[in-house]
Design a protein around this motif. Sequence first.
Motif, short mmCIF file in Angstrom:
data_model
loop_
_atom_site.label_atom_id
_atom_site.label_comp_id
_atom_site.label_asym_id
_atom_site.label_seq_id
_atom_site.Cartn_x
_atom_site.Cartn_y
_atom_site.Cartn_z
N ILE A 1 -8.96 3.38 4.56
CA ILE A 1 -8.58 4.32 5.63
C ILE A 1 -8.28 3.51 6.87
CG2 ILE A 1 -9.37 6.21 7.11
CD1 ILE A 1 -11.15 7.14 4.86
N LEU A 2 -7.11 3.77 7.48
CA LEU A 2 -6.70 3.09 8.70
C LEU A 2 -6.77 4.06 9.88
CD1 LEU A 2 -3.52 1.17 7.46
CD2 LEU A 2 -5.89 0.37 7.48
N ILE B 1 -13.70 7.27 -1.22
CA ILE B 1 -12.83 7.27 -0.05
C ILE B 1 -12.53 8.69 0.42
CG2 ILE B 1 -10.53 7.33 -1.11
CD1 ILE B 1 -11.71 4.85 1.59
N THR B 2 -12.49 9.66 -0.51
CA THR B 2 -12.23 11.05 -0.14
C THR B 2 -13.37 11.62 0.70
OG1 THR B 2 -10.92 11.37 -2.15
CG2 THR B 2 -11.72 13.35 -1.04
N GLU B 3 -14.59 11.25 0.38
CA GLU B 3 -15.74 11.70 1.17
C GLU B 3 -15.63 11.22 2.61
OE1 GLU B 3 -19.18 10.28 -0.83
OE2 GLU B 3 -19.09 11.78 -2.45
N HIS B 4 -15.24 9.97 2.80
CA HIS B 4 -15.07 9.44 4.15
C HIS B 4 -13.94 10.17 4.88
CE1 HIS B 4 -18.03 6.58 3.23
NE2 HIS B 4 -17.27 5.54 2.86
N TRP B 5 -12.85 10.44 4.16
CA TRP B 5 -11.69 11.12 4.77
C TRP B 5 -12.07 12.53 5.23
CZ3 TRP B 5 -6.97 9.94 6.47
CH2 TRP B 5 -6.08 10.97 6.70
N GLU B 6 -12.76 13.24 4.39
CA GLU B 6 -13.16 14.60 4.75
C GLU B 6 -14.12 14.60 5.93
OE1 GLU B 6 -14.70 16.19 1.15
OE2 GLU B 6 -12.70 16.59 0.27
N TRP B 7 -15.00 13.62 5.99
CA TRP B 7 -15.92 13.55 7.14
C TRP B 7 -15.14 13.34 8.43
CZ3 TRP B 7 -17.23 10.50 11.20
CH2 TRP B 7 -18.45 10.76 11.82
N TRP C 1 0.84 -1.20 0.00
CA TRP C 1 0.00 0.00 0.00
C TRP C 1 0.87 1.25 0.00
CZ3 TRP C 1 -5.34 -0.22 -0.25
CH2 TRP C 1 -5.92 -1.49 -0.05
N VAL C 2 0.34 2.32 -0.60
CA VAL C 2 1.02 3.61 -0.64
C VAL C 2 0.18 4.63 0.13
CG1 VAL C 2 1.86 5.48 -2.10
CG2 VAL C 2 2.05 3.11 -2.87
N THR C 3 0.81 5.33 1.08
CA THR C 3 0.07 6.33 1.87
C THR C 3 -0.04 7.61 1.08
OG1 THR C 3 0.85 5.37 3.95
CG2 THR C 3 0.06 7.65 4.00
N GLU C 4 -1.30 8.10 0.92
CA GLU C 4 -1.54 9.34 0.19
C GLU C 4 -1.83 10.52 1.11
OE1 GLU C 4 -4.51 8.74 -2.84
OE2 GLU C 4 -2.99 7.94 -4.20
N ILE D 1 -5.02 7.34 8.36
CA ILE D 1 -4.15 7.21 7.19
C ILE D 1 -5.00 6.77 6.00
CG2 ILE D 1 -2.15 6.03 6.20
CD1 ILE D 1 -1.21 5.45 9.05
N LEU D 2 -4.89 7.49 4.89
CA LEU D 2 -5.57 7.09 3.66
C LEU D 2 -4.54 6.45 2.74
CD1 LEU D 2 -8.21 9.11 1.65
CD2 LEU D 2 -6.41 7.87 0.49
#
Length: 1087
Positions: A62-63, A84-90, A15-18, A25-26
Amino acid sequence: MWVSPEDVLLAGALWVTERANPYFILQKRKGHGDGGGGLAGLLVGTLDVVLDSSARMAPYRILYQTPDSLGYWIIAHGTSRKEITEHWEWLEHNLLQTLSIFENENDITTFVKGKVQGIIAEYNKNHDVKEDDDTDKFKEASAKFRKLFGMPDEEKLVNYYSCSFWKGKVPRQGWLYLSINHLCFYSYLLGKEAKLVVRWADITQLEKSATLLLPDVIKVSTRSSEHLFSVFLNINETFKLAEQLANIAMRQLLDNKGFEQDRSLPKLKKKDLDARAKSERYRALFRLPKDEKLDGHTDCTLWTPFNKMHILGQMFVSTNYICFMSKEESLCSLIIPLREVTIVEKADSSNVLPSPLSISTKNRMTFLFANLKDRDFLVQRISDFLQQTTSKIHLEKELTSSLNSSDDEVQLNSKLPFLHYFHILTESASKTCCLCFLMLIFDLFQLLLTQAKEFLNEQAWKSHFTEYGQGVCMYRTEKTKELVLKGIPENMRGELWLLFSGAINEMATHPGYYEDLVEKSMGKYNLATEEIERDLHRSLPEHPAFQNEMGIAALRRVLTAYAFRNPNIGYCQAMNIVTSVLLLYAKEEEAFWLLVALCERMLPDYYNTRVVGALVDQGVFEELAREHVPQLYDCMQDLGVISTISLSWFLTLFLSVMPFESAVVVVDCFFYDGIKVIFQLALSVLHANIDQLLDCKDDGEAMTVLGRYLDSVTNKDSTLPPIPHLHSLLTDNGEPHPEVDIFKLVRNSYEKFGLIRADVIEQMRFKQRLRVIQTIEDTTKRNVVRTIVTETAFSIDELEELYVLFKAEHLTSCYWGGSSNPTERHDPSLPYLEQYRIDMEQFKGLFTLLFPWANGAHSDPLAVRFFRLLDHNGDGLINFRECAVPWDLTEKLKLLYKLHVLPVKERFLKVFLLFSLVKKLNPPDYRHYLKLWNQESRSKLENPKDLPKLNQSQFIELCKTLYSMFSEDLAEQELYHATATVTSLLLEMGEVGRGETPPMQDIKLEDSSPKDNGTSSSGLPHSTSIDKDWAITFEQFLASVLTEQALVQYFEKPVEVAARIINAKNVQKVGRANSLSTSDYEISLSG
């Protein structure tokens, strides 16, 4: 999507962390989004298969991680960057500031997990998502399984396991998928893909073995190949599940009810199959009814008043019973039917007796359990089951008086033989000389001595009842077993047989059932009742009880009632012998329920037309003989004796090969300890005759040795009069074998072979059941092929391959549905030609794959016509014989002609009218009259001159079919030209036959293919009028076709059956989502 938090061992692997912050961590999957190519893509694809089956379906995740922790939890994953970006922003907007308030990392973790679970619950509530025990990972694996192997939604995945599949000497790491009907394997390594699909119904051997190189291997064998799987994380769990699924498939092949009982299988999960297996073991352990389901079990102790001890064991609770089994099995067991329970209460706890539970019964017995982990919950469950118990019926009389006769019941009192014998002795003594009188007095003294032993035995049992309890709630201990081995008293035999077999429970919960069956079966006649009548007077004819109509009538009622209860078994030879013995010691209703316990639980599948259960146990006996008497095994196999003796010994429980008074002792032990007793005794008989059997030169001599030995087994303690017994195998006039005491023989069998366990026998039965049922299937295939090989132009090998495809199509439709009920299409009780049948939809699939005329758009209508022509009795099903049509020139043309000679509506109207008429006259026999009509109509159509004439509309349909058949043929244009010539000639013949000038302007066939003009798709212009008087005969059609060499060559061209079969397997392997029908796909490797 949000997922329930799961631990992740390596956050950075593949996996690569963005994006990252102190808590979340996404990450993106390596190789994803870069075109998927290159070395990274290959490596990730390989590792996705080997390590993580769901990785391809979730390239983003997301971890969650606390700052000072090394552990990670996955809380969300997505298939797209947007999701996944929607979940990250939330998370950033709603959680980050809140988490900074906490001081304890454990509190932070608890809060995050709870919040994610709450989000999931809220989503499910808002979107009306039903609760599902399947994890997201399992759902993804199920979707991948269906996609990889082309399985429909009906094919339920039960579980999947990581393992290695051995292709030659090369292991391929991948995933083993176990579904309801198939075993599948998939591997993807460095760009190379491997697939395997095996249907459970085709497996001939499934075993777990070990080698020097591979310590744990599961071997899966079919008729044509062998597959090895290794490197399992939990091989026992995998093998156990595979066994269960294979066993279900064998049951479906064996019994027509298999599909009915397992209709819920598509909804089953692994935990359901585990619960099913536990319930089966629970029922077998305590001899409970077939529909009893285990609710749960727990460790506990039981206070045993007979030795004043707390015995460690397990309590089992089900819908209608509470049972106990000690850790040391022989120490103590207990069965408490809830119908007998009066009080369930919690006693006061103490250090000596923690969490005690007291259960009281109607016979004033109290059982004290302790050390229960969750006593409150257990009491609540038992209370719920008590409320649900609907049956309050129990025996009106005490079991000790259950053998007393009544005015309206047929019962054979076991004390009568002794009194009758005493009368004969005294009457004969008055007519003899003094010496004879003294001899008779001596015999009488011996008899009185035997009677005294019987009295002491009765007293021992009564003392046992006083100490351990009497009836179904009795404590069953090692002492109980010792008393059984010493012999059950004559007047207690029926009582204890009912108790030990569990028949008493079924009888108590089904009051009036037997009487209703007897009433319903009276005056009814079928094949079973005919066989029963034939065998009634062969059932213990030497016993006085069956030398009069009273005993014969009772035997008739019991056997007939059971035949109506279980029509799948009906009646089987040997049932009469066993039932007659049951009637000697039990009332009619008791004998009936003992027979039910025997046929349906204790000797499963023994008494059916194919005696499958006995054949299975014959194989088990061979395995046991190889293990326990190895010096004799090879000799017995060479002589072929084991298979002969085991059937007669097992089917009648030695009643047909031993003197009666000795054989009933074997039955005593059988009802107490089950089938292991029969195996032990059979091994003891072989062991006792090792030297004589090794000297035998043929099977006849070996059978004589064993027959003489069994005939010499005596029971000197029996109070019964001597019953003549001539063993059928004892044919020579040699010296009789020295007497063998039955009690010594039984005890010797326990001492030498008593270590044989019931669970080991069940394991061996599974292995043998696969072999036996597949052998029966192979025999059925050979019989079918042998029957019809002279009726077709196919070779034996071609017919066998066609039969395999036909059977596969049938089974596939049973698995995944069809237009008819699978239980109607499959009935093992039918003659082997009719056991497998397919409906129209399945036939259309086979027609497209196998028949040479299946070309173009006209293929489906032609298949429908073909099916209806083959379906002689109009029931919507055809068997293999009807499907295997001949293929010489004349027969092909005759078949093509017959496909169009009778309109579908007219044909089905005739069948319907005949069916309606016969149904009004005599509903049960309509199939018989349909067959007579079918035979009559077929015999008329055998002669070409008797075939009906073809009218004008039928002729046009025939022309359309011809044009459709030639599509894409190499000689397409020549065939179109020849067809136009033939049809024009036939049109003229039809007009000449009518005696008028042919109006060629109404119906005209162009001398060109349908592709070259603007005519209809068939090459025929639309007719403006149909002449009802126009007609041609089959002879005219045949003669016209023979004038065109192109058509003759086309129809004479041999059908390449082997190539079509191979093509059908390949198409089924990769093509149809509804039909994975081949028995064992080849491993396909692609670079």
